[in-house]
Design a protein around this motif. Structure first.
Motif, PDB file in Angstrom:
ATOM      1  N   HIS A  18      33.446  36.682  36.361  1.00 49.88           N
ATOM      2  CA  HIS A  18      32.490  36.545  37.453  1.00 49.88           C
ATOM      3  C   HIS A  18      31.525  37.731  37.452  1.00 49.88           C
ATOM      4  O   HIS A  18      30.307  37.559  37.640  1.00 49.88           O
ATOM      5  CB  HIS A  18      33.216  36.457  38.793  1.00 49.88           C
ATOM      6  CG  HIS A  18      32.402  35.869  39.890  1.00 49.88           C
ATOM      7  ND1 HIS A  18      32.610  34.603  40.387  1.00 49.88           N
ATOM      8  CD2 HIS A  18      31.336  36.362  40.581  1.00 49.88           C
ATOM      9  CE1 HIS A  18      31.724  34.344  41.332  1.00 49.88           C
ATOM     10  NE2 HIS A  18      30.941  35.398  41.468  1.00 49.88           N
ATOM     11  N   ALA A  19      32.054  38.923  37.227  1.00 55.60           N
ATOM     12  CA  ALA A  19      31.199  40.109  37.171  1.00 55.60           C
ATOM     13  C   ALA A  19      30.199  40.007  36.026  1.00 55.60           C
ATOM     14  O   ALA A  19      29.021  40.378  36.173  1.00 55.60           O
ATOM     15  CB  ALA A  19      32.055  41.363  37.027  1.00 55.60           C
ATOM     16  N   LEU A  20      30.641  39.491  34.887  1.00 56.92           N
ATOM     17  CA  LEU A  20      29.748  39.359  33.736  1.00 56.92           C
ATOM     18  C   LEU A  20      28.653  38.325  33.978  1.00 56.92           C
ATOM     19  O   LEU A  20      27.531  38.477  33.477  1.00 56.92           O
ATOM     20  CB  LEU A  20      30.557  38.989  32.489  1.00 56.92           C
ATOM     21  CG  LEU A  20      31.273  40.158  31.802  1.00 56.92           C
ATOM     22  CD1 LEU A  20      32.239  39.647  30.745  1.00 56.92           C
ATOM     23  CD2 LEU A  20      30.250  41.106  31.172  1.00 56.92           C
ATOM     24  N   LYS A  21      28.952  37.279  34.735  1.00 60.60           N
ATOM     25  CA  LYS A  21      27.916  36.311  35.073  1.00 60.60           C
ATOM     26  C   LYS A  21      26.824  36.968  35.926  1.00 60.60           C
ATOM     27  O   LYS A  21      25.637  36.650  35.787  1.00 60.60           O
ATOM     28  CB  LYS A  21      28.534  35.129  35.826  1.00 60.60           C
ATOM     29  CG  LYS A  21      29.354  34.198  34.951  1.00 60.60           C
ATOM     30  CD  LYS A  21      29.935  33.054  35.782  1.00 60.60           C
ATOM     31  CE  LYS A  21      30.800  32.143  34.921  1.00 60.60           C
ATOM     32  NZ  LYS A  21      31.404  31.037  35.726  1.00 60.60           N
ATOM     33  N   LEU A  22      27.238  37.881  36.788  1.00 57.28           N
ATOM     34  CA  LEU A  22      26.275  38.570  37.647  1.00 57.28           C
ATOM     35  C   LEU A  22      25.507  39.646  36.885  1.00 57.28           C
ATOM     36  O   LEU A  22      24.324  39.884  37.162  1.00 57.28           O
ATOM     37  CB  LEU A  22      26.999  39.196  38.846  1.00 57.28           C
ATOM     38  CG  LEU A  22      27.653  38.204  39.819  1.00 57.28           C
ATOM     39  CD1 LEU A  22      28.517  38.943  40.828  1.00 57.28           C
ATOM     40  CD2 LEU A  22      26.602  37.358  40.541  1.00 57.28           C
ATOM     41  N   ALA A  79      34.066  43.488  39.382  1.00 54.71           N
ATOM     42  CA  ALA A  79      34.563  44.298  38.271  1.00 54.71           C
ATOM     43  C   ALA A  79      35.787  45.109  38.689  1.00 54.71           C
ATOM     44  O   ALA A  79      36.784  45.189  37.959  1.00 54.71           O
ATOM     45  CB  ALA A  79      33.455  45.218  37.767  1.00 54.71           C
ATOM     46  N   GLN A  80      35.719  45.718  39.865  1.00 58.42           N
ATOM     47  CA  GLN A  80      36.845  46.517  40.326  1.00 58.42           C
ATOM     48  C   GLN A  80      38.050  45.651  40.688  1.00 58.42           C
ATOM     49  O   GLN A  80      39.198  46.069  40.515  1.00 58.42           O
ATOM     50  CB  GLN A  80      36.431  47.350  41.535  1.00 58.42           C
ATOM     51  CG  GLN A  80      35.368  48.405  41.240  1.00 58.42           C
ATOM     52  CD  GLN A  80      35.833  49.414  40.203  1.00 58.42           C
ATOM     53  OE1 GLN A  80      35.147  49.628  39.200  1.00 58.42           O
ATOM     54  NE2 GLN A  80      36.980  50.024  40.423  1.00 58.42           N
ATOM     55  N   LEU A  81      37.782  44.439  41.164  1.00 58.85           N
ATOM     56  CA  LEU A  81      38.886  43.522  41.446  1.00 58.85           C
ATOM     57  C   LEU A  81      39.643  43.206  40.161  1.00 58.85           C
ATOM     58  O   LEU A  81      40.883  43.207  40.123  1.00 58.85           O
ATOM     59  CB  LEU A  81      38.351  42.240  42.089  1.00 58.85           C
ATOM     60  CG  LEU A  81      39.403  41.170  42.435  1.00 58.85           C
ATOM     61  CD1 LEU A  81      40.433  41.720  43.415  1.00 58.85           C
ATOM     62  CD2 LEU A  81      38.722  39.922  42.997  1.00 58.85           C
ATOM     63  N   GLY A  82      38.898  42.935  39.091  1.00 60.85           N
ATOM     64  CA  GLY A  82      39.552  42.731  37.800  1.00 60.85           C
ATOM     65  C   GLY A  82      40.314  43.956  37.355  1.00 60.85           C
ATOM     66  O   GLY A  82      41.437  43.871  36.832  1.00 60.85           O
TER      67      GLY A  82
END
Length: 392
Positions: free
Chosen positions: A91-95, A70-73
């Motif tokens: 990717h964060a949302l998949k997790l 999330a922070q990378l985005g």
């Protein structure tokens, strides 16, 4: 008309005030590793490029860290690297599909890359999280508008206008969405509100003119475009819109003057040049029409009527092979229009090609039901043919 690209660009800048406020908050409630704390500190210092590298390294070390993705985005978005922010958010949302605020950040990243259709789903999810957020409704309405889903855009834009009634630009977007969805009364209501504040708004007069044309109130449409021309004679499309309305009323000389003025403003205006050539044919100015149409056919956005009218001129000069090719080209551009089929059938008949003529007459009879040739279609680049038959 209100320029859709310009409107969307301005709303992109407006969106900057809403963006990237959410992903960092939930992360702070999680247990922080030393590396994560260092990365957050870099963000707080505005050292986003270094923060991006730090979060990228954390995702390699711990690929299941929701915070890191999330922070990378987030930092990529702050660096305006929206295309690379999107996969990090996803990717964060998949997790963690329920991470608060992340759907908004993803939707904004899509919005800012101009992927309005893709922005809709995450923005709808974000609006579910915050149903009373007027800014979210505006962004969702603009995403529907940007992806040409005008019917879906209208209720969101209506809510936005209700929340910000003084925002004339937003009213313009709503008016245009209603226009494209043939909700003409809605367009005219917004026109009245805009014109009360800005009586000389050329965009409002043009939108009202298109709406009146859609309601088949042509004289009122002409009046609105005449006011628009008076308010801003250099406005793109304003002379073409007035000229087209005059052309539908068979006022070809006045229409030709408007098309010529549009071409003075924009010498590459394909629609104006095409209809100028057609008007010249109807006025019996075949030599002038031929010169105009030969220029028009070289433009990158050549419209169908150019080929139809070239076919008419070639047929009148007994250049039958050229006329056949012209009519076939017009049919290829839009097989649903009856005029080219009918002209080609008549030409085949004069050439003694009975079978070919019968086939084209049959197609013409099948297509004979009239379609709505409104100004909205003309102004948006439609390639329909004129209602009356041109004179030869």
């Amino acid at each position: 008309m209100f320029c859709r690209a310009g409107l969307l660009l301005s709303f992109v800048w407006m969106a900057a005030g809403l963006s990237f406020l959410h992903a960092q908050g939930p992360a702070r409630n999680q247990a922080q590793s030393r590396e994560s704390l260092q990365a957050l500190q870099l963000e707080q210092q505005g050292r986003f490029a270094e923060a991006e590298q730090a979060w990228q390294q954390i995702t390699v070390q711990n690929p299941r860290s929701v915070q890191a993705w999330a922070q990378l985005g987030l930092v990529r978005a702050r660096l305006e690297e929206y295309p690379s922010a999107i996969p990090a958010y996803e990717h964060a949302l998949k997790l963690d599909p329920k991470l608060p605020g992340l759907q908004l950040d993803l939707g904004l990243a899509y919005f800012k890359t101009g992927k309005f259709r893709e922005a809709v789903l995450p923005l709808r999810a974000a609006a579910t999280e915050k149903p009373d957020d007027a800014g979210l409704k505006t962004l969702l309405g603009m995403s529907y508008f940007g992806s040409a889903q005008y019917r879906e855009a209208v209720p969101y834009l209506q809510a936005s206008v209700k929340a910000s009634p003084e925002n004339l630009q937003l009213r313009g977007v709503l008016a245009q969405s209603c226009l494209y969805d043939k909700q003409y009364d809605c367009t005219l209501e917004q026109y009245k509100q805009i014109i009360t504040v800005d009586p000389d708004s050329v965009q409002a007069h043009m939108l009202a003119g298109e709406a009146f044309d859609g309601l088949h109130r042509t004289l009122e449409a002409i009046s609105e475009f005449e006011q628009a021309v008076k308010a801003s004679p250099k406005e793109p499309n304003v002379h073409f819109g007035l000229g087209y309305l005059l052309w539908t009323q068979r006022h070809y000389e006045e229409a030709a003057q408007q098309f010529q003025q549009e071409l003075e403003n924009d010498p590459t205006h394909a629609q104006a040049m095409a209809y100028l050539g057609d008007a010249q044919i109807r006025l019996g100015e075949n030599d002038a029409a031929r010169a105009t149409l030969e220029k028009a056919v070289k433009l990158p956005d050549t419209v169908r009527i150019v080929w139809l009218d070239l076919g008419i001129l070639h047929a009148a000069d007994q250049q039958n092979d050229e006329a056949v090719a012209d009519f076939l080209h017009a049919i290829e551009m839009d097989p649903s229009e009856v005029d080219a089929h009918w002209r080609l059938a008549r030409l085949y008949q004069s050439m003694g090609k009975k079978a070919e003529a019968q086939a084209e007459f049959a197609k013409a009879r099948k297509l004979h039901e009239e379609t709505d040739e409104g100004l909205v279609r003309r102004m948006s680049g439609g390639h329909a043919a004129p209602p009356p038959q041109p004179q030869q």
